[in-house]
Design an enzyme around this catalytic site. Structure first.
Site, PDB file in Angstrom:
ATOM      1  N   TYR A 137       0.836  -1.203   0.000  1.00  0.00           N
ATOM      2  CA  TYR A 137       0.000   0.000   0.000  1.00  0.00           C
ATOM      3  C   TYR A 137       0.866   1.246   0.000  1.00  0.00           C
ATOM      4  O   TYR A 137       1.683   1.443   0.900  1.00  0.00           O
ATOM      5  CB  TYR A 137      -0.896  -0.015   1.249  1.00  0.00           C
ATOM      6  CG  TYR A 137      -1.881   1.141   1.307  1.00  0.00           C
ATOM      7  CD1 TYR A 137      -2.434   1.665   0.148  1.00  0.00           C
ATOM      8  CD2 TYR A 137      -2.272   1.694   2.515  1.00  0.00           C
ATOM      9  CE1 TYR A 137      -3.356   2.709   0.195  1.00  0.00           C
ATOM     10  CE2 TYR A 137      -3.189   2.740   2.577  1.00  0.00           C
ATOM     11  CZ  TYR A 137      -3.719   3.237   1.416  1.00  0.00           C
ATOM     12  OH  TYR A 137      -4.628   4.268   1.456  1.00  0.00           O
ATOM     13  N   ASP A 232       8.593   2.617   1.990  1.00  0.00           N
ATOM     14  CA  ASP A 232       7.425   3.345   2.455  1.00  0.00           C
ATOM     15  C   ASP A 232       7.327   3.103   3.964  1.00  0.00           C
ATOM     16  O   ASP A 232       6.924   2.018   4.410  1.00  0.00           O
ATOM     17  CB  ASP A 232       6.175   2.833   1.729  1.00  0.00           C
ATOM     18  CG  ASP A 232       4.915   3.545   2.174  1.00  0.00           C
ATOM     19  OD1 ASP A 232       4.888   4.085   3.307  1.00  0.00           O
ATOM     20  OD2 ASP A 232       3.933   3.545   1.402  1.00  0.00           O
ATOM     21  N   LYS A 260       1.886   9.632   9.348  1.00  0.00           N
ATOM     22  CA  LYS A 260       1.267   9.172  10.598  1.00  0.00           C
ATOM     23  C   LYS A 260       1.951   9.732  11.849  1.00  0.00           C
ATOM     24  O   LYS A 260       1.647  10.834  12.265  1.00  0.00           O
ATOM     25  CB  LYS A 260       1.200   7.638  10.603  1.00  0.00           C
ATOM     26  CG  LYS A 260       0.427   7.113   9.355  1.00  0.00           C
ATOM     27  CD  LYS A 260      -0.214   5.796   9.538  1.00  0.00           C
ATOM     28  CE  LYS A 260      -0.751   5.215   8.249  1.00  0.00           C
ATOM     29  NZ  LYS A 260      -2.169   5.221   8.084  1.00  0.00           N
TER      30      LYS A 260
HETATM   31  C1  LIG Z   1       2.176   2.128   4.057  1.00  0.00           C
HETATM   32  C2  LIG Z   1       1.301   3.303   3.753  1.00  0.00           C
HETATM   33  N1  LIG Z   1       1.692   4.184   2.829  1.00  0.00           N
HETATM   34  C3  LIG Z   1       0.956   5.269   2.529  1.00  0.00           C
HETATM   35  C4  LIG Z   1      -0.230   5.519   3.162  1.00  0.00           C
HETATM   36  C5  LIG Z   1      -1.044   6.726   2.798  1.00  0.00           C
HETATM   37  O1  LIG Z   1      -1.021   7.660   3.796  1.00  0.00           O
HETATM   38  P1  LIG Z   1      -2.197   8.771   3.891  1.00  0.00           P
HETATM   39  O2  LIG Z   1      -3.436   8.044   4.300  1.00  0.00           O
HETATM   40  O3  LIG Z   1      -1.678   9.751   4.891  1.00  0.00           O
HETATM   41  O4  LIG Z   1      -2.316   9.381   2.531  1.00  0.00           O
HETATM   42  C6  LIG Z   1      -0.676   4.647   4.142  1.00  0.00           C
HETATM   43  C7  LIG Z   1      -1.950   4.900   4.851  1.00  0.00           C
HETATM   44  O5  LIG Z   1      -2.423   4.118   5.650  1.00  0.00           O
HETATM   45  C8  LIG Z   1       0.096   3.501   4.446  1.00  0.00           C
HETATM   46  O6  LIG Z   1      -0.332   2.590   5.340  1.00  0.00           O
END
Ligand SMILES: Cc1ncc(COP(=O)(O)O)c(C=O)c1O
Length: 424
Positions: A137, A232, A260
């Site tokens: 993700y 990420d 986060k």
């Molecule tokens: C691994 C990862 N990358 C990116 C994101 C995207 O972040 P945002 O919801 O702040 O756009 C998330 C969101 O949960 C995530 O878990």
């Protein structure tokens, strides 16, 4: 029968929000407030909270120091567009903590951070393609919404778009590999090295830990082929360790994304990494041809940065991660024991600060392994827990520093009774 005092506001939401939700979580619950490791809904029902705002509230809801830091900034004006001291201090804290971070660019969401990290990889290498892993993700951009959660997984390395509205042409720009299969990833990197800008992954993919040697192998193969490695760390940053997954697993990427935790519950995220790559955010350093455009109204927002700094200060105190991990380990062990005692085939997987159960007899190594789990049983389990006052995301328990032994006891009792209800 008395009606749920929450039902009125749920109905109002249905009129003005598509699907009655903000898009994140089912609209049949409306959270009124949170404190420490607990939240309350609009009908006053109390929950031990493992949703944790989807991860930012690592030190607990409404932590007095984070609240005070944010309130102090709000009184002095909430956004300026120009640099502010708190954003600069937060960038310094990130550079000091995160092994790959020589420089930082702030944005407001993890989605943006991932989108710009991929763009930076393209600008730096002057190549177009990105390799990502099935089930990984990386936010909501057109590039990221490829083979995140395909119902019918395709043949590697062809991507399957996860959403309507993704241009067909983008399918040629993304390669998909199975997580934890170094051989497949390595052969794709070698085969596409002339056109591959970078490899992006969650070092802990959702709740699936990297197999021994997987991250090290990716580091080696990308370096040998001049392809960038991007972690990420929107979830894992400052959570698996103060220096994130790269400290915890001991593998340093070229670039990472953060989100986060670093915003302390406010909208703030970042791209961080090697200075020669980050230079592409600076027209003065790379000239017009290599320059990547990146502007955001709220980037480096002082309220968010101050809340983030207060959060990091709490995490830096001696024993913070030991306590977080001790709570998480106890929870994981307890859940696994209760499932085993009731003869339910299940895997409790993840790392102590974030984990979940997959109802499958086999260990889970990749996205297709998750698909073999009984999703209906997980949904029923989550619903039974919610009735018993335990709130969590669809596929994740986020553990907080604020969870107390009493929270753990309530969770254990709720698991015990929900598992018995599941088994009957
Ligand atoms: C691994 C990862 N990358 C990116 C994101 C995207 O972040 P945002 O919801 O702040 O756009 C998330 C969101 O949960 C995530 O878990």
């Amino acid at each position: 029968m008395t009606s749920d005092p929450q039902s009125g506001i749920i109905e109002r939401a249905k009129r003005v929000l598509p699907g009655g939700t903000f898009g994140n979580f089912p609209g049949d619950i409306v959270i009124r407030e949170g404190r420490g490791g607990r939240v309350w809904d609009e009908s006053g029902k109390e929950y031990v909270d493992f949703l944790l705002g989807s991860g930012p509230m690592l030190v607990g809801h409404a932590h007095p120091e984070v609240t005070a830091a944010a309130q102090a900034r709000i009184a002095d004006g909430t956004t300026f567009f120009a640099n502010n001291r708190y954003g600069i201090e937060l960038a310094e804290a990130i550079v000091a903590a995160v092994p790959c971070a020589e420089q930082v660019r702030f944005v407001s969401t993890g989605s943006e951070a991932d989108l710009y990290a991929m763009r930076a990889a393209r600008a730096f290498t002057r190549r177009d393609k990105i390799l990502k892993f099935e089930g990984g993700y990386h936010g909501m951009s057109d590039y990221s919404l490829m083979s995140l959660a395909p119902k019918r997984p395709g043949n590697f390395p062809q991507p399957v778009p996860d959403s309507a509205g993704i241009p067909r042409s983008l399918r040629d720009e993304i390669l998909i590999a199975p997580f934890n299969d170094l051989q497949v990833a390595a052969s794709l990197v070698r085969e596409h090295r002339q056109e591959l800008a970078g490899v992006i992954l969650e070092p802990l993919q959702r709740i699936i830990p990297p197999a021994p040697g997987f991250l090290e192998g990716l580091r080696r193969i990308t370096a040998e082929n001049g392809v960038l490695l991007m972690f990420d760390e929107v979830v894992t940053g400052f959570r698996l360790a103060y220096g994130g997954a790269q400290e915890y697993y001991g593998v340093v990427p070229d670039l990472c994304t953060l989100g986060k935790v670093i915003g302390g519950g406010f909208p703030l995220a970042a791209i961080a990494g090697r200075a020669d790559i980050m230079a592409h955010f600076d027209r003065g350093a790379v000239g017009d041809d290599g320059f990547m455009m990146q502007v955001g109204t709220l980037s480096g927002n002082p309220v968010a940065a101050a809340a983030g700094l207060a959060t990091l200060a709490i995490l830096q105190r001696p024993g913070a991660y030991e306590r977080l991990f001790a709570t998480g380990r106890e929870l994981m062990r307890t859940l696994a024991e209760l499932l085993q005692r009731n003869r339910i085939a299940a895997q409790v997987t993840g790392e102590p600060p974030l984990f979940d159960v997959v109802f499958s007899p086999e260990p889970v190594r990749d996205y297709r392994g998750t698909l073999r789990g009984d999703a209906g049983m997980l949904r029923r389990f989550n619903a039974l827990l919610r009735e018993r006052g335990v709130l969590k995301g669809e596929q994740k328990y986020y553990v907080s520093l604020a969870h107390t032994p009493e929270d753990v006891r309530h969770t254990r009792d709720s698991w015990d009774s929900a598992i018995k209800a599941l088994a009957t």
